[in-house]
Design a protein around this motif. Sequence first.
Motif, PDB file in Angstrom:
ATOM      1  N   GLU A 115      18.195  33.756   2.013  1.00  0.00           N
ATOM      2  CA  GLU A 115      16.843  33.342   1.619  1.00  0.00           C
ATOM      3  C   GLU A 115      16.420  32.081   2.371  1.00  0.00           C
ATOM      4  O   GLU A 115      15.271  31.963   2.801  1.00  0.00           O
ATOM      5  N   ARG A 116      17.352  31.142   2.516  1.00  0.00           N
ATOM      6  CA  ARG A 116      17.034  29.925   3.269  1.00  0.00           C
ATOM      7  C   ARG A 116      16.667  30.260   4.716  1.00  0.00           C
ATOM      8  O   ARG A 116      15.691  29.731   5.265  1.00  0.00           O
ATOM      9  N   ARG A 118      15.511  33.121   5.796  1.00  0.00           N
ATOM     10  CA  ARG A 118      14.229  33.826   5.811  1.00  0.00           C
ATOM     11  C   ARG A 118      13.049  32.849   5.723  1.00  0.00           C
ATOM     12  O   ARG A 118      12.068  32.962   6.462  1.00  0.00           O
ATOM     13  N   LEU A 119      13.175  31.885   4.825  1.00  0.00           N
ATOM     14  CA  LEU A 119      12.077  30.931   4.630  1.00  0.00           C
ATOM     15  C   LEU A 119      11.893  30.006   5.829  1.00  0.00           C
ATOM     16  O   LEU A 119      10.781  29.524   6.077  1.00  0.00           O
ATOM     17  N   ASN A 120      12.964  29.756   6.550  1.00  0.00           N
ATOM     18  CA  ASN A 120      12.884  28.827   7.679  1.00  0.00           C
ATOM     19  C   ASN A 120      12.702  29.513   9.024  1.00  0.00           C
ATOM     20  O   ASN A 120      12.738  28.856  10.060  1.00  0.00           O
ATOM     21  N   GLY A 164       5.295  33.013   9.709  1.00  0.00           N
ATOM     22  CA  GLY A 164       6.377  32.745   8.765  1.00  0.00           C
ATOM     23  C   GLY A 164       6.101  33.387   7.417  1.00  0.00           C
ATOM     24  O   GLY A 164       5.143  34.163   7.252  1.00  0.00           O
ATOM     25  N   VAL A 165       6.947  33.062   6.447  1.00  0.00           N
ATOM     26  CA  VAL A 165       6.789  33.588   5.095  1.00  0.00           C
ATOM     27  C   VAL A 165       5.575  32.947   4.427  1.00  0.00           C
ATOM     28  O   VAL A 165       5.392  31.741   4.473  1.00  0.00           O
ATOM     29  N   HIS A 186       4.994  29.191   2.828  1.00  0.00           N
ATOM     30  CA  HIS A 186       5.865  28.872   1.694  1.00  0.00           C
ATOM     31  C   HIS A 186       6.024  27.371   1.473  1.00  0.00           C
ATOM     32  O   HIS A 186       6.337  26.922   0.371  1.00  0.00           O
ATOM     33  N   ASP A 187       5.791  26.549   2.513  1.00  0.00           N
ATOM     34  CA  ASP A 187       5.928  25.098   2.375  1.00  0.00           C
ATOM     35  C   ASP A 187       4.624  24.419   1.974  1.00  0.00           C
ATOM     36  O   ASP A 187       4.544  23.194   1.910  1.00  0.00           O
ATOM     37  N   SER A 206       1.989  39.378   0.269  1.00  0.00           N
ATOM     38  CA  SER A 206       3.048  38.542   0.837  1.00  0.00           C
ATOM     39  C   SER A 206       3.382  39.047   2.230  1.00  0.00           C
ATOM     40  O   SER A 206       3.390  40.259   2.474  1.00  0.00           O
ATOM     41  N   GLU A 208       5.956  38.443   5.875  1.00  0.00           N
ATOM     42  CA  GLU A 208       7.223  37.957   6.400  1.00  0.00           C
ATOM     43  C   GLU A 208       7.048  37.504   7.854  1.00  0.00           C
ATOM     44  O   GLU A 208       6.080  37.893   8.517  1.00  0.00           O
ATOM     45  N   HIS A 250       9.183  24.078  13.642  1.00  0.00           N
ATOM     46  CA  HIS A 250       9.831  25.199  12.966  1.00  0.00           C
ATOM     47  C   HIS A 250      10.638  26.059  13.952  1.00  0.00           C
ATOM     48  O   HIS A 250      10.966  27.220  13.661  1.00  0.00           O
TER      49      HIS A 250
END
Length: 254
Positions: A115-116, A118-120, A164-165, A186-187, A206, A208, A250
Amino acid sequence: MAFTRATGKHRRPSRVHRTTARAAGVAALATTGVVGTLAAPALAAEPEVEQSGLTPVVTIGDSIADEIDAQALAQKQAAADAAAREAAREAARERAAEAAKEARGAKERAAREAERKRLNTFVAPITASYVSTAYQAGSSLWSSGSHTGIDFHASSGTTVHAVGVGTVVETGWGGAYGNQVVIKMHDGTYTQYGHLSSIGVSVGQSVEPGQQIGLSGATGNVTGPHLHFEARTSPEYGSDMDPVAYLRSHGVNV
C-alpha cells in the motif's frame, strides 16, 4: 508350695500382641493401593494365626516388598512420562501458534508495504513525452499573463494518465482549459489535465497511477494539440505550484 501366674509388666507378650504392628503395616500398604494382590504361596507358607478374635496378621517377605517398591516406581515413572508428553504437546501448540502469528505479521507487513508503494508511485501524465511550454512562461495567450502549468507535447488522441493515486473531483468543460479532469491526490494536493479530446472518468471515481483518464486534444484556448498539466494546493484556479518540481519530488523524471 503354691505357684502364681506372672502378671503386670513382667508378663510375657502373647503371639497376637507381637504381630499386631506387622498387621498395621500391611493394612497401610493395602489402603494406599500399593499392594494389589499377594502371591498365594507366600500366604500359604505363613503359619496359621491363632484364633483370638483379633485381626489376622500377614507377614510380608522381602520378595513381596521388592515387588511393591517396583510397582510404586513404575507408577511414578508412568506419571512422569505422561507429564513429559503433555509438556511436549503444549510446546508444539505454542510453536504452532507463534508460527501462525509470525505468518500473519509477515502478511500484514507485506500488505502495508504494498500500500505504501502504491500510494507513493507517480508517473508522467504522457508517456515518452517532454515539456513543450514551461511553468510561468509569459505570454498574452493566458489571462494571468503567465503559464500556470506545463504543456506536454502530444498529438490528438494520445493516452493521458493519472499521475498517482487519487479521486476525481471535477470533469467536463473548463473554459479556456477546454475538456478537463481534476483529481484530488491522496496527499491532499490536486492535479489538472486540460485540453482533452475525450474524458474517460467520472466524478467520485478512484484512480491509480498510470490509469487512463482521457485522450489529449486541442479543446479550449490552444494553438494546437497538447496536454496542459497543473499541480495545485486546491481545486481552484490560482493555487498552482511548479508542476515539474511536484513531479520530481515524487520520483518522476521530467
